[in-house]
Scaffold this motif. Structure first.
Motif, mmCIF file in Angstrom:
data_model
loop_
_atom_site.group_PDB
_atom_site.id
_atom_site.type_symbol
_atom_site.label_atom_id
_atom_site.label_comp_id
_atom_site.label_asym_id
_atom_site.label_seq_id
_atom_site.Cartn_x
_atom_site.Cartn_y
_atom_site.Cartn_z
ATOM 1 N N ASN A 3 0.831 -1.143 0.043
ATOM 2 C CA ASN A 3 0.157 -0.152 -0.004
ATOM 3 C C ASN A 3 0.854 1.213 -0.008
ATOM 4 O O ASN A 3 0.658 2.127 -0.683
ATOM 5 N N THR A 4 2.005 1.206 0.705
ATOM 6 C CA THR A 4 2.791 2.357 0.819
ATOM 7 C C THR A 4 3.514 2.784 -0.523
ATOM 8 O O THR A 4 3.652 3.815 -0.955
ATOM 9 N N ALA A 5 4.138 1.576 -1.067
ATOM 10 C CA ALA A 5 4.674 1.670 -2.523
ATOM 11 C C ALA A 5 3.749 2.223 -3.503
ATOM 12 O O ALA A 5 3.990 2.992 -4.233
ATOM 13 N N THR A 6 2.471 1.637 -3.500
ATOM 14 C CA THR A 6 1.285 2.005 -4.648
ATOM 15 C C THR A 6 1.113 3.466 -4.230
ATOM 16 O O THR A 6 0.928 4.347 -5.275
ATOM 17 N N ALA A 7 0.938 4.111 -3.046
ATOM 18 C CA ALA A 7 0.824 5.525 -3.173
ATOM 19 C C ALA A 7 1.857 6.224 -3.196
ATOM 20 O O ALA A 7 1.744 7.711 -3.140
ATOM 21 N N PHE A 8 3.231 5.634 -3.437
ATOM 22 C CA PHE A 8 4.423 6.582 -3.256
ATOM 23 C C PHE A 8 4.319 7.456 -4.553
ATOM 24 O O PHE A 8 3.995 7.133 -5.691
ATOM 25 N N ALA A 51 12.070 3.278 -2.225
ATOM 26 C CA ALA A 51 10.794 2.335 -1.930
ATOM 27 C C ALA A 51 10.380 1.117 -2.400
ATOM 28 O O ALA A 51 10.303 0.239 -1.653
ATOM 29 N N ALA A 52 11.115 0.895 -3.734
ATOM 30 C CA ALA A 52 11.431 -0.552 -4.041
ATOM 31 C C ALA A 52 12.242 -1.456 -3.221
ATOM 32 O O ALA A 52 11.965 -2.515 -2.955
ATOM 33 N N ASN A 53 13.220 -0.906 -2.719
ATOM 34 C CA ASN A 53 14.291 -1.765 -1.766
ATOM 35 C C ASN A 53 13.383 -2.083 -0.400
ATOM 36 O O ASN A 53 13.493 -3.073 0.256
ATOM 37 N N SER A 54 12.474 -0.997 0.147
ATOM 38 C CA SER A 54 11.594 -1.434 1.220
ATOM 39 C C SER A 54 10.703 -2.491 1.005
ATOM 40 O O SER A 54 10.377 -3.324 1.840
ATOM 41 N N LEU A 55 10.211 -2.465 -0.207
ATOM 42 C CA LEU A 55 9.213 -3.423 -0.420
ATOM 43 C C LEU A 55 9.940 -4.884 -0.556
ATOM 44 O O LEU A 55 9.337 -5.865 -0.335
#
Length: 241
Positions: free
Chosen positions: A125-130, A141-145
Protein backbone atom coordinates in the motif's frame (compact mmCIF):
# COMPACT_ATOMS: atom_id res chain seq x y z
CA UNK A 1 81.40 107.47 -45.30
CA UNK A 2 82.60 107.19 -48.88
CA UNK A 3 79.99 105.89 -51.25
CA UNK A 4 81.81 102.70 -52.17
CA UNK A 5 82.33 101.86 -48.53
CA UNK A 6 78.64 102.32 -47.84
CA UNK A 7 77.70 100.05 -50.69
CA UNK A 8 80.12 97.39 -49.57
CA UNK A 9 78.73 97.55 -46.04
CA UNK A 10 75.20 97.12 -47.29
CA UNK A 11 76.23 94.17 -49.37
CA UNK A 12 77.88 92.52 -46.40
CA UNK A 13 74.86 93.20 -44.18
CA UNK A 14 72.53 91.68 -46.77
CA UNK A 15 74.70 88.64 -47.09
CA UNK A 16 74.78 88.19 -43.27
CA UNK A 17 71.04 88.48 -43.01
CA UNK A 18 70.55 85.92 -45.75
CA UNK A 19 72.89 83.55 -44.04
CA UNK A 20 71.09 84.06 -40.68
CA UNK A 21 67.73 83.54 -42.36
CA UNK A 22 68.86 80.40 -44.04
CA UNK A 23 70.19 79.03 -40.73
CA UNK A 24 66.95 79.92 -38.96
CA UNK A 25 64.86 78.29 -41.64
CA UNK A 26 66.89 75.15 -41.40
CA UNK A 27 66.40 75.01 -37.64
CA UNK A 28 62.65 75.52 -38.02
CA UNK A 29 62.42 72.86 -40.68
CA UNK A 30 64.45 70.46 -38.53
CA UNK A 31 62.21 71.14 -35.53
CA UNK A 32 59.06 70.61 -37.58
CA UNK A 33 60.49 67.39 -38.99
CA UNK A 34 61.32 66.16 -35.50
CA UNK A 35 57.80 66.91 -34.27
CA UNK A 36 56.25 65.16 -37.25
CA UNK A 37 58.52 62.18 -36.73
CA UNK A 38 57.51 61.91 -33.06
CA UNK A 39 53.80 62.08 -33.88
CA UNK A 40 54.26 59.52 -36.65
CA UNK A 41 55.99 57.03 -34.36
CA UNK A 42 53.32 57.52 -31.68
CA UNK A 43 50.54 56.94 -34.21
CA UNK A 44 52.20 53.82 -35.50
CA UNK A 45 52.62 52.55 -31.96
CA UNK A 46 48.97 53.14 -31.14
CA UNK A 47 47.91 51.50 -34.37
CA UNK A 48 50.11 48.53 -33.63
CA UNK A 49 48.75 48.24 -30.09
CA UNK A 50 45.18 48.40 -31.33
CA UNK A 51 45.95 45.83 -33.98
CA UNK A 52 47.53 43.49 -31.42
CA UNK A 53 44.71 43.91 -28.87
CA UNK A 54 41.95 43.12 -31.34
CA UNK A 55 42.89 39.45 -31.91
CA UNK A 56 43.33 38.93 -28.16
CA UNK A 57 39.88 40.28 -27.42
CA UNK A 58 38.33 38.16 -30.18
CA UNK A 59 40.12 35.04 -28.96
CA UNK A 60 38.93 35.59 -25.38
CA UNK A 61 35.33 36.05 -26.51
CA UNK A 62 35.46 32.87 -28.62
CA UNK A 63 36.82 30.90 -25.69
CA UNK A 64 34.04 32.12 -23.41
CA UNK A 65 31.42 31.20 -25.98
CA UNK A 66 32.92 27.73 -26.35
CA UNK A 67 32.90 27.18 -22.59
CA UNK A 68 29.30 28.36 -22.32
CA UNK A 69 28.23 25.95 -25.07
CA UNK A 70 30.11 23.12 -23.38
CA UNK A 71 28.41 23.76 -20.04
CA UNK A 72 25.01 23.96 -21.69
CA UNK A 73 25.64 20.66 -23.48
CA UNK A 74 26.78 18.96 -20.27
CA UNK A 75 23.73 20.26 -18.40
CA UNK A 76 21.44 18.95 -21.12
CA UNK A 77 23.09 15.52 -21.00
CA UNK A 78 22.79 15.41 -17.21
CA UNK A 79 19.12 16.31 -17.33
CA UNK A 80 18.49 13.59 -19.91
CA UNK A 81 20.37 11.08 -17.74
CA UNK A 82 18.35 11.99 -14.65
CA UNK A 83 15.11 11.77 -16.60
CA UNK A 84 15.99 8.27 -17.84
CA UNK A 85 17.01 7.19 -14.33
CA UNK A 86 13.68 8.39 -12.94
CA UNK A 87 11.78 6.51 -15.64
CA UNK A 88 13.72 3.32 -14.90
CA UNK A 89 13.16 3.67 -11.15
CA UNK A 90 9.39 4.09 -11.64
CA UNK A 91 9.26 0.97 -13.83
CA UNK A 92 11.27 -1.01 -11.27
CA UNK A 93 8.91 -0.04 -8.45
CA UNK A 94 5.85 -0.88 -10.55
CA UNK A 95 7.23 -4.35 -11.37
CA UNK A 96 8.13 -4.90 -7.73
CA UNK A 97 4.56 -4.10 -6.65
CA UNK A 98 3.26 -6.70 -9.11
CA UNK A 99 5.67 -9.32 -7.72
CA UNK A 100 4.64 -8.46 -4.17
CA UNK A 101 0.94 -8.98 -4.97
CA UNK A 102 1.75 -12.39 -6.46
CA UNK A 103 3.76 -13.42 -3.39
CA UNK A 104 1.01 -12.22 -1.07
CA UNK A 105 -1.54 -14.42 -2.86
CA UNK A 106 0.66 -17.52 -3.02
CA UNK A 107 1.67 -17.29 0.65
CA UNK A 108 -1.90 -17.33 2.00
CA UNK A 109 -2.09 -19.92 4.83
CA UNK A 110 1.46 -20.90 3.95
CA UNK A 111 3.63 -18.90 6.34
CA UNK A 112 5.04 -19.73 9.75
CA UNK A 113 4.33 -16.18 10.97
CA UNK A 114 1.13 -14.55 9.63
CA UNK A 115 2.36 -11.11 10.70
CA UNK A 116 4.82 -11.15 7.82
CA UNK A 117 1.91 -11.08 5.34
CA UNK A 118 0.37 -8.16 7.21
CA UNK A 119 3.65 -6.26 6.95
CA UNK A 120 3.86 -7.05 3.24
CA UNK A 121 0.33 -5.75 2.68
CA UNK A 122 1.24 -2.47 4.37
CA UNK A 123 4.42 -2.21 2.30
CA UNK A 124 2.46 -2.75 -0.92
CA UNK A 125 0.00 0.00 0.00
CA UNK A 126 2.83 2.40 0.82
CA UNK A 127 4.65 1.68 -2.44
CA UNK A 128 1.48 2.02 -4.50
CA UNK A 129 0.70 5.43 -3.02
CA UNK A 130 4.27 6.70 -3.38
CA UNK A 131 4.94 9.72 -5.60
CA UNK A 132 8.18 11.60 -6.09
CA UNK A 133 10.49 13.29 -8.57
CA UNK A 134 13.80 11.70 -7.59
CA UNK A 135 14.97 8.30 -8.81
CA UNK A 136 16.76 7.60 -5.52
CA UNK A 137 13.47 7.90 -3.62
CA UNK A 138 11.76 5.41 -5.96
CA UNK A 139 14.68 3.00 -5.57
CA UNK A 140 14.43 3.28 -1.79
CA UNK A 141 10.70 2.52 -1.94
CA UNK A 142 11.41 -0.55 -4.08
CA UNK A 143 14.08 -1.72 -1.62
CA UNK A 144 11.69 -1.37 1.32
CA UNK A 145 9.11 -3.45 -0.51
CA UNK A 146 11.73 -6.07 -1.37
CA UNK A 147 12.66 -6.42 2.32
CA UNK A 148 9.03 -7.13 3.21
CA UNK A 149 8.88 -9.71 0.41
CA UNK A 150 12.07 -11.38 1.65
CA UNK A 151 10.55 -11.68 5.13
CA UNK A 152 7.45 -13.42 3.75
CA UNK A 153 9.59 -15.72 1.60
CA UNK A 154 11.62 -16.72 4.66
CA UNK A 155 8.42 -17.39 6.61
CA UNK A 156 7.12 -19.62 3.78
CA UNK A 157 10.38 -21.56 3.86
CA UNK A 158 10.12 -21.95 7.63
CA UNK A 159 6.54 -23.21 7.29
CA UNK A 160 7.64 -25.82 4.76
CA UNK A 161 10.43 -26.97 7.08
CA UNK A 162 8.02 -27.18 10.01
CA UNK A 163 5.54 -29.18 7.94
CA UNK A 164 8.28 -31.55 6.79
CA UNK A 165 9.43 -32.09 10.36
CA UNK A 166 5.86 -32.73 11.52
CA UNK A 167 5.29 -35.20 8.69
CA UNK A 168 8.50 -37.02 9.57
CA UNK A 169 7.47 -37.25 13.23
CA UNK A 170 4.02 -38.55 12.27
CA UNK A 171 5.58 -41.13 10.00
CA UNK A 172 7.92 -42.26 12.75
CA UNK A 173 5.04 -42.58 15.19
CA UNK A 174 2.98 -44.52 12.66
CA UNK A 175 5.90 -46.87 12.06
CA UNK A 176 6.30 -47.39 15.78
CA UNK A 177 2.62 -48.18 16.17
CA UNK A 178 2.72 -50.57 13.25
CA UNK A 179 5.68 -52.35 14.77
CA UNK A 180 3.89 -52.65 18.09
CA UNK A 181 0.84 -54.06 16.35
CA UNK A 182 2.96 -56.63 14.57
CA UNK A 183 4.55 -57.68 17.84
CA UNK A 184 1.12 -57.96 19.44
CA UNK A 185 -0.14 -60.14 16.59
CA UNK A 186 2.87 -62.41 16.94
CA UNK A 187 2.33 -62.79 20.63
CA UNK A 188 -1.39 -63.39 20.04
CA UNK A 189 -0.67 -66.23 17.66
CA UNK A 190 1.71 -67.88 20.14
CA UNK A 191 -0.84 -67.60 22.96
CA UNK A 192 -3.98 -68.44 20.91
CA UNK A 193 -4.98 -71.50 22.97
CA UNK A 194 -5.11 -69.32 26.09
CA UNK A 195 -7.17 -66.43 24.63
CA UNK A 196 -10.25 -67.13 26.66
CA UNK A 197 -11.79 -65.85 29.81
CA UNK A 198 -10.02 -66.71 33.00
CA UNK A 199 -13.09 -67.83 34.75
CA UNK A 200 -12.18 -69.91 37.77
CA UNK A 201 -8.44 -69.64 36.92
CA UNK A 202 -5.62 -68.36 39.10
CA UNK A 203 -3.39 -66.90 36.39
CA UNK A 204 -3.33 -63.35 34.99
CA UNK A 205 -4.55 -62.08 31.65
CA UNK A 206 -2.07 -60.27 29.37
CA UNK A 207 -2.81 -57.68 26.72
CA UNK A 208 -0.88 -55.30 24.42
CA UNK A 209 -2.07 -51.67 24.62
CA UNK A 210 -2.41 -49.29 21.65
CA UNK A 211 0.60 -47.25 22.79
CA UNK A 212 2.78 -50.36 22.64
CA UNK A 213 2.86 -51.11 26.36
CA UNK A 214 1.57 -54.30 27.99
CA UNK A 215 -1.07 -54.66 30.65
CA UNK A 216 -1.46 -57.53 33.17
CA UNK A 217 -4.70 -58.24 35.06
CA UNK A 218 -4.92 -59.23 38.67
CA UNK A 219 -4.64 -62.99 39.21
CA UNK A 220 -7.91 -64.76 38.62
CA UNK A 221 -9.51 -61.83 36.75
CA UNK A 222 -12.47 -63.12 34.74
CA UNK A 223 -11.95 -60.84 31.73
CA UNK A 224 -9.90 -57.99 30.22
CA UNK A 225 -12.14 -55.21 31.54
CA UNK A 226 -10.22 -52.17 32.73
CA UNK A 227 -6.96 -53.25 31.15
CA UNK A 228 -5.02 -50.63 29.07
CA UNK A 229 -7.52 -48.00 30.20
CA UNK A 230 -4.79 -45.35 30.41
CA UNK A 231 -2.84 -46.50 27.35
CA UNK A 232 -5.31 -46.00 24.54
CA UNK A 233 -7.19 -49.24 24.95
CA UNK A 234 -6.38 -52.84 24.12
CA UNK A 235 -4.64 -53.48 20.82
CA UNK A 236 -4.22 -57.25 21.24
CA UNK A 237 -5.40 -59.76 23.83
CA UNK A 238 -2.58 -62.15 24.70
CA UNK A 239 -4.50 -64.55 26.90
CA UNK A 240 -3.86 -66.18 30.26
CA UNK A 241 -0.41 -66.75 31.67
Amino acid sequence: MPLYNQAAFMQQHRTFNEEQGTTMNRKIIATIASVLLIFGVSACSESSTTSNDAPTSTSSSSKQNAEAKKKASEKKKQEAKEKQALKTAKTTLSNKITEAHSLLDSSNNNVADPQTRVDLTNAINTATAFTGSDSAEYNQAANSLQKAMDTVTASVKQKNQNDAAAAAAAAAQAAQQAQAAQQAQAQSRSAAPQQSSNQGGTGSLYATCRDGSQSVSRPGAPNYQGMCSHHGGIAQKLGLR
